[in-house]
Design a protein around this motif. Structure first.
Motif, PDB file in Angstrom:
ATOM      1  N   GLN A  16     -48.935 -26.613  49.130  1.00  0.00           N
ATOM      2  CA  GLN A  16     -49.009 -25.732  48.146  1.00  0.00           C
ATOM      3  C   GLN A  16     -48.468 -26.041  46.723  1.00  0.00           C
ATOM      4  OE1 GLN A  16     -47.774 -22.043  50.540  1.00  0.00           O
ATOM      5  NE2 GLN A  16     -49.814 -21.327  50.434  1.00  0.00           N
ATOM      6  N   ALA A  17     -47.181 -26.875  47.222  1.00  0.00           N
ATOM      7  CA  ALA A  17     -46.389 -27.274  46.023  1.00  0.00           C
ATOM      8  C   ALA A  17     -47.189 -28.061  45.261  1.00  0.00           C
ATOM      9  CB  ALA A  17     -45.140 -27.657  46.363  1.00  0.00           C
ATOM     10  N   ALA A  18     -47.827 -29.058  45.950  1.00  0.00           N
ATOM     11  CA  ALA A  18     -48.621 -30.146  45.263  1.00  0.00           C
ATOM     12  C   ALA A  18     -49.979 -29.471  44.595  1.00  0.00           C
ATOM     13  CB  ALA A  18     -49.046 -31.092  46.311  1.00  0.00           C
ATOM     14  N   LEU A  19     -50.583 -28.225  45.268  1.00  0.00           N
ATOM     15  CA  LEU A  19     -51.427 -27.846  44.451  1.00  0.00           C
ATOM     16  C   LEU A  19     -51.022 -27.223  42.948  1.00  0.00           C
ATOM     17  CD1 LEU A  19     -53.453 -25.653  47.290  1.00  0.00           C
ATOM     18  CD2 LEU A  19     -54.311 -27.443  46.008  1.00  0.00           C
ATOM     19  N   HIS A  20     -49.699 -26.495  43.259  1.00  0.00           N
ATOM     20  CA  HIS A  20     -49.174 -26.099  41.688  1.00  0.00           C
ATOM     21  C   HIS A  20     -48.950 -27.038  41.084  1.00  0.00           C
ATOM     22  CE1 HIS A  20     -48.763 -22.157  43.196  1.00  0.00           C
ATOM     23  NE2 HIS A  20     -48.113 -22.213  44.363  1.00  0.00           N
ATOM     24  N   GLN A  21     -48.586 -28.146  41.369  1.00  0.00           N
ATOM     25  CA  GLN A  21     -48.458 -29.218  40.393  1.00  0.00           C
ATOM     26  C   GLN A  21     -49.453 -29.885  39.692  1.00  0.00           C
ATOM     27  OE1 GLN A  21     -46.661 -32.785  42.326  1.00  0.00           O
ATOM     28  NE2 GLN A  21     -45.941 -33.677  40.345  1.00  0.00           N
ATOM     29  N   MET A  22     -50.797 -29.783  40.674  1.00  0.00           N
ATOM     30  CA  MET A  22     -51.892 -30.280  40.382  1.00  0.00           C
ATOM     31  C   MET A  22     -52.537 -29.231  38.959  1.00  0.00           C
ATOM     32  SD  MET A  22     -55.595 -30.349  42.085  1.00  0.00           S
ATOM     33  CE  MET A  22     -55.558 -28.768  42.486  1.00  0.00           C
ATOM     34  N   TRP A  23     -52.426 -27.926  39.502  1.00  0.00           N
ATOM     35  CA  TRP A  23     -52.853 -27.089  38.515  1.00  0.00           C
ATOM     36  C   TRP A  23     -51.890 -26.641  37.201  1.00  0.00           C
ATOM     37  CZ3 TRP A  23     -53.117 -23.541  43.325  1.00  0.00           C
ATOM     38  CH2 TRP A  23     -54.448 -23.517  43.750  1.00  0.00           C
ATOM     39  N   ASP A  24     -50.876 -27.309  37.482  1.00  0.00           N
ATOM     40  CA  ASP A  24     -50.167 -27.444  36.159  1.00  0.00           C
ATOM     41  C   ASP A  24     -50.314 -28.393  35.200  1.00  0.00           C
ATOM     42  OD1 ASP A  24     -48.304 -25.147  36.628  1.00  0.00           O
ATOM     43  OD2 ASP A  24     -46.686 -26.198  37.749  1.00  0.00           O
ATOM     44  N   THR A  25     -50.605 -29.559  35.707  1.00  0.00           N
ATOM     45  CA  THR A  25     -50.952 -30.781  35.115  1.00  0.00           C
ATOM     46  C   THR A  25     -52.412 -30.968  34.358  1.00  0.00           C
ATOM     47  OG1 THR A  25     -50.968 -32.020  37.031  1.00  0.00           O
ATOM     48  CG2 THR A  25     -48.905 -31.929  35.814  1.00  0.00           C
ATOM     49  N   LYS A  26     -53.368 -30.175  35.286  1.00  0.00           N
ATOM     50  CA  LYS A  26     -54.862 -30.586  35.277  1.00  0.00           C
ATOM     51  C   LYS A  26     -55.446 -29.214  34.617  1.00  0.00           C
ATOM     52  CE  LYS A  26     -54.632 -34.623  36.838  1.00  0.00           C
ATOM     53  NZ  LYS A  26     -54.337 -35.589  36.000  1.00  0.00           N
ATOM     54  N   ARG A  27     -56.594 -29.394  33.902  1.00  0.00           N
ATOM     55  CA  ARG A  27     -57.108 -28.153  33.583  1.00  0.00           C
ATOM     56  C   ARG A  27     -57.892 -27.651  34.681  1.00  0.00           C
ATOM     57  NH1 ARG A  27     -61.184 -27.391  28.176  1.00  0.00           N
ATOM     58  NH2 ARG A  27     -61.706 -25.282  28.686  1.00  0.00           N
ATOM     59  N   TYR A  28     -58.738 -28.280  35.488  1.00  0.00           N
ATOM     60  CA  TYR A  28     -59.346 -27.934  36.544  1.00  0.00           C
ATOM     61  C   TYR A  28     -58.855 -28.927  37.941  1.00  0.00           C
ATOM     62  CZ  TYR A  28     -62.680 -26.671  32.925  1.00  0.00           C
ATOM     63  OH  TYR A  28     -63.473 -26.119  32.030  1.00  0.00           O
ATOM     64  N   GLY A  29     -58.967 -27.920  39.008  1.00  0.00           N
ATOM     65  CA  GLY A  29     -58.675 -28.403  40.397  1.00  0.00           C
ATOM     66  C   GLY A  29     -59.463 -27.933  41.516  1.00  0.00           C
ATOM     67  N   VAL A  30     -59.536 -28.703  42.436  1.00  0.00           N
ATOM     68  CA  VAL A  30     -60.169 -28.422  43.784  1.00  0.00           C
ATOM     69  C   VAL A  30     -59.300 -28.481  44.742  1.00  0.00           C
ATOM     70  CG1 VAL A  30     -62.303 -28.909  44.913  1.00  0.00           C
ATOM     71  CG2 VAL A  30     -62.530 -29.361  42.626  1.00  0.00           C
ATOM     72  N   ALA A  31     -59.276 -27.403  45.599  1.00  0.00           N
ATOM     73  CA  ALA A  31     -58.430 -27.593  46.913  1.00  0.00           C
ATOM     74  C   ALA A  31     -59.567 -27.346  48.102  1.00  0.00           C
ATOM     75  CB  ALA A  31     -57.583 -26.308  46.852  1.00  0.00           C
ATOM     76  N   VAL A  32     -59.582 -28.448  48.833  1.00  0.00           N
ATOM     77  CA  VAL A  32     -60.159 -28.524  50.124  1.00  0.00           C
ATOM     78  C   VAL A  32     -59.210 -28.326  51.227  1.00  0.00           C
ATOM     79  CG1 VAL A  32     -61.940 -29.410  51.587  1.00  0.00           C
ATOM     80  CG2 VAL A  32     -62.135 -29.527  49.219  1.00  0.00           C
ATOM     81  N   LEU A  33     -58.967 -27.204  51.824  1.00  0.00           N
ATOM     82  CA  LEU A  33     -57.988 -27.283  52.968  1.00  0.00           C
ATOM     83  C   LEU A  33     -58.690 -26.313  54.107  1.00  0.00           C
ATOM     84  CD1 LEU A  33     -54.904 -26.167  50.845  1.00  0.00           C
ATOM     85  CD2 LEU A  33     -55.254 -28.430  51.801  1.00  0.00           C
ATOM     86  N   SER A  34     -57.856 -26.303  55.198  1.00  0.00           N
ATOM     87  CA  SER A  34     -58.609 -25.615  56.297  1.00  0.00           C
ATOM     88  C   SER A  34     -58.280 -24.094  56.125  1.00  0.00           C
ATOM     89  CB  SER A  34     -57.815 -26.058  57.665  1.00  0.00           C
ATOM     90  OG  SER A  34     -56.454 -25.628  57.592  1.00  0.00           O
TER      91      SER A  34
END
Length: 82
Positions: A16-34
């Motif tokens: 989840q911390a990696a997702l937050h880092q992605m969302w902080d640095t990128k305009r769009y993000g995709v999360a494919v998790l179980s």
């Protein structure tokens, strides 16, 4: 600008911390998790963070119906780590 903090009892898991880092640095993000990996909780916390950073903005959460949103986001129990 003041420091923006997540809600006091929210501690993101490593992915989840990696997702937050992605969302902080990128305009769009995709999360494919179980299933039940915490995608909705992570995104709602990110939305709260962005709403606190940028004044006079609103955010939306889209789901099938209100009871489902309540079950996904509000009826969570966060344990106090202290």
């Amino acid at each position: 600008m003041h420091q923006v903090m997540f809600p006091v009892h929210y501690r993101p898991r490593p992915y989840q911390a990696a997702l937050h880092q992605m969302w902080d640095t990128k305009r769009y993000g995709v999360a494919v998790l179980s299933r039940q990996a915490g995608k909705d909780v992570a995104m709602s916390m990110q939305s709260v963070k962005r709403r606190l950073q940028i004044g006079k903005t609103t955010g939306t959460y889209i789901s099938l119906d209100n009871p489902m949103i309540r079950d996904i986001l509000w009826d969570k129990t966060y344990l106090d780590p202290d």
